[in-house]
Design a protein around this motif. Structure first.
Motif, PDB file in Angstrom:
ATOM      1  N   ARG A 275      15.118  -6.243  -3.714  1.00  0.00           N
ATOM      2  CA  ARG A 275      15.012  -6.665  -2.307  1.00  0.00           C
ATOM      3  C   ARG A 275      14.260  -5.560  -1.549  1.00  0.00           C
ATOM      4  O   ARG A 275      14.765  -5.013  -0.582  1.00  0.00           O
ATOM      5  N   MET A 276      13.055  -5.258  -1.981  1.00  0.00           N
ATOM      6  CA  MET A 276      12.342  -4.055  -1.554  1.00  0.00           C
ATOM      7  C   MET A 276      11.403  -4.331  -0.387  1.00  0.00           C
ATOM      8  O   MET A 276      10.660  -5.314  -0.392  1.00  0.00           O
ATOM      9  N   GLY A 277      11.438  -3.444   0.613  1.00  0.00           N
ATOM     10  CA  GLY A 277      10.507  -3.544   1.719  1.00  0.00           C
ATOM     11  C   GLY A 277      10.336  -2.206   2.414  1.00  0.00           C
ATOM     12  O   GLY A 277      11.324  -1.567   2.786  1.00  0.00           O
ATOM     13  N   PHE A 278       9.093  -1.758   2.571  1.00  0.00           N
ATOM     14  CA  PHE A 278       8.787  -0.504   3.261  1.00  0.00           C
ATOM     15  C   PHE A 278       7.711  -0.774   4.302  1.00  0.00           C
ATOM     16  O   PHE A 278       6.828  -1.600   4.106  1.00  0.00           O
ATOM     17  N   SER A 279       7.759  -0.052   5.403  1.00  0.00           N
ATOM     18  CA  SER A 279       6.814  -0.309   6.487  1.00  0.00           C
ATOM     19  C   SER A 279       5.458   0.356   6.283  1.00  0.00           C
ATOM     20  O   SER A 279       4.466  -0.083   6.862  1.00  0.00           O
ATOM     21  N   GLU A 280       5.406   1.388   5.449  1.00  0.00           N
ATOM     22  CA  GLU A 280       4.163   2.107   5.230  1.00  0.00           C
ATOM     23  C   GLU A 280       3.394   1.446   4.077  1.00  0.00           C
ATOM     24  O   GLU A 280       3.919   1.318   2.979  1.00  0.00           O
TER      25      GLU A 280
ATOM     26  N   MET B  99       4.629   0.702   0.222  1.00  0.00           N
ATOM     27  CA  MET B  99       4.902  -0.656  -0.217  1.00  0.00           C
ATOM     28  C   MET B  99       4.117  -0.975  -1.482  1.00  0.00           C
ATOM     29  O   MET B  99       4.647  -1.588  -2.426  1.00  0.00           O
ATOM     30  N   ARG B 100       2.878  -0.557  -1.516  1.00  0.00           N
ATOM     31  CA  ARG B 100       2.068  -0.777  -2.716  1.00  0.00           C
ATOM     32  C   ARG B 100       2.642  -0.028  -3.919  1.00  0.00           C
ATOM     33  O   ARG B 100       2.711  -0.574  -5.029  1.00  0.00           O
ATOM     34  N   THR B 101       3.072   1.210  -3.693  1.00  0.00           N
ATOM     35  CA  THR B 101       3.685   1.991  -4.768  1.00  0.00           C
ATOM     36  C   THR B 101       4.940   1.294  -5.291  1.00  0.00           C
ATOM     37  O   THR B 101       5.190   1.242  -6.501  1.00  0.00           O
ATOM     38  N   GLY B 102       5.738   0.749  -4.373  1.00  0.00           N
ATOM     39  CA  GLY B 102       6.944   0.046  -4.778  1.00  0.00           C
ATOM     40  C   GLY B 102       6.646  -1.187  -5.605  1.00  0.00           C
ATOM     41  O   GLY B 102       7.325  -1.465  -6.611  1.00  0.00           O
TER      42      GLY B 102
ATOM     43  N   GLY C 189      11.576  -2.611   6.694  1.00  0.00           N
ATOM     44  CA  GLY C 189      10.869  -3.613   5.919  1.00  0.00           C
ATOM     45  C   GLY C 189       9.392  -3.593   6.256  1.00  0.00           C
ATOM     46  O   GLY C 189       8.915  -2.748   7.035  1.00  0.00           O
ATOM     47  N   TYR C 190       8.661  -4.538   5.677  1.00  0.00           N
ATOM     48  CA  TYR C 190       7.206  -4.581   5.844  1.00  0.00           C
ATOM     49  C   TYR C 190       6.841  -5.530   6.985  1.00  0.00           C
ATOM     50  O   TYR C 190       7.153  -6.730   6.931  1.00  0.00           O
TER      51      TYR C 190
END
Length: 435
Positions: A22-27, A31-34, A75-76
């Motif tokens: 359930r992955m989400g990053f704003s940067e 996000m691409r790395t994840g 999140g993104y």
């Protein structure tokens, strides 16, 4: 375009359980790395873009301000970045071997769906009830209308050769203390809602609860209902690792995750949404998500290797199916338009989520955990399940509610064994009483 449903079906055909974070990053770079790490984690894995809270409630100005101030979001923010930025996040990663699903939690998802469609993505999740009642005070009538529009948006992608996929969040209402019969019914009803709006690829969800045998009955009941209600549809069941108060110890968290993978395999689920050992403390890192994916994959392989005839469907004598079927039939009989039927069902209390404070929820139902660790009803309110639901007339105390909310956490944190040797023997549960 990648077909999410076909990807899951192909993995299942070769004996693999699809695992997903359930992955989400704003940067964008993170996000691409994840996503890249997720893709490389194991051989049957789906990616996730989890959307931030501002975007979920259509507050893009706040998301943009936070990004400008260098404040990380949870999140993104897919509608705040340009399509070229988001396309860079996905380029070389999202493909036929690695579909990416957008997960968001919005009762007003039209702009999110428009944004994901511009990126060539075709899979998301939600539902008129499951992305409304737990998340705020948006009127259910508005959510139903918004989700009817959203389903039409997604269904329109079929004209371009895509097979859009929509997952119901109905099996995860409030995360915990909702007896399985209602979870199964809500997920099945949302699946029918999606189908009637033109979608032909859906998944129905169920969140791991408090008793392994009851959970197996629930997943099998959901599969049976899907076969009965969606005969011309590409469907599968997705299991969620426990969504409530999570174990605080690494050993307990990993044991609970392994049990959820075993549940999915033995009950016929085809995809698993994992949780990490960091869930009780903070948002997990990429590395922690990757570790969770690998633990789940290995647990699923062990379960598949030891599966026996007893893991087949129990067509007769499944109490969860009987309860869910009664609820589904009652709702479908209320109106030919399922959106209207859902509104009437909540108005009359035919659907009533325990401990849910949303204004459109009757709030008369109550649940408890019995001595075998099974979630059952202490009060069914006006739900039409009196003939099939087991229940007690106990009253709930504040201490009892706390004990119920932490039941799973305490059970797994007190395991004095290795993750791979989890004991499924039920422990004594405190009897809860109704408020």
């Amino acid at each position: 375009m990648t077909s999410f449903g076909r990807f899951v079906a192909a993995a299942h055909a070769r004996g693999a359980l699809v695992v997903q974070p359930r992955m989400g990053f704003s940067e964008p770079a993170r996000m691409r790395t994840g996503l890249a790490a997720t893709k490389a984690a194991t051989d049957a894995v789906a990616g996730t873009l989890t959307i931030d809270s501002y975007t979920r409630v259509c507050d893009e100005p706040s998301a943009v301000r936070a990004l400008g101030d260098g404040i990380p979001l949870n999140g993104y923010p897919i509608t705040s970045y340009s399509p070229s930025t988001s396309q860079w996040v996905l380029d070389g990663l999202a493909d036929e071997t690695f579909p990416v699903q957008v997960r968001h939690g919005s009762a007003r998802p039209q702009r999110i769906v428009a944004a994901l469609a511009r990126l060539g993505l075709t899979a998301t999740e939600g539902g008129p009830v499951s992305y409304c009642l737990p998340y705020g005070r948006t009127p259910l009538e508005d959510s139903v209308r918004n989700w009817q529009e959203t389903c039409r948006q997604l269904a329109a992608l079929r004209a371009d050769g895509a097979e859009p996929h929509l997952e119901s969040f109905g099996g995860c209402m409030l995360g915990q203390l909702c007896p399985p019969g209602l979870l199964v019914a809500l997920s099945a009803l949302e699946g029918v809602f999606f189908h009637r709006a033109g979608l032909r690829s859906v998944s129905l969800s169920y969140a791991q609860q408090t008793n392994p045998e009851q959970d197996r009955q629930a997943v099998r009941a959901l599969r049976r209902l899907a076969a009965e209600l969606l005969p011309d549809t590409d469907w599968h069941v997705v299991v969620y690792t426990y969504m409530g108060v999570y174990p605080r110890t690494t050993r307990g968290a990993h044991a609970l995750l392994a049990d959820s993978a075993e549940l999915a395999v033995r009950a016929g689920g085809q995809r698993l949404i994992v949780k990490t050992a960091a869930e009780a403390h903070r948002i997990p890192t990429v590395a922690e998500n990757v570790r969770a994916l690998r633990i789940a994959t290995e647990a699923a392989r062990r379960a598949a290797a030891t599966a026996g005839a007893e893991d087949g469907d129990d067509e007769a004598g499944n109490p969860v199916y009987a309860e869910a079927r009664a609820l589904v039939d009652a709702v479908l009989d209320l109106h030919t338009d399922l959106g209207s039927a859902l509104l009437k069902a909540f108005e009359r209390g035919y659907l009533d989520v325990p401990y849910c404070l949303h204004p459109d929820n009757a709030g008369r139902s109550r649940s408890h955990i019995d001595a075998a660790g099974r979630l059952t009803w202490s009060n069914i309110g006006a739900m039409p399940i009196g003939r099939v639901a087991g229940r007690s007339g106990a009253r709930l105390t504040a201490t009892g509610l706390h004990d119920a909310l932490t039941f799973v956490q305490r059970r797994y944190d007190h395991l004095d064994i290795r993750t791979e040797d989890v004991d499924h023997t039920p422990v004594d549960a405190p009897l809860l009483q109704e408020v």
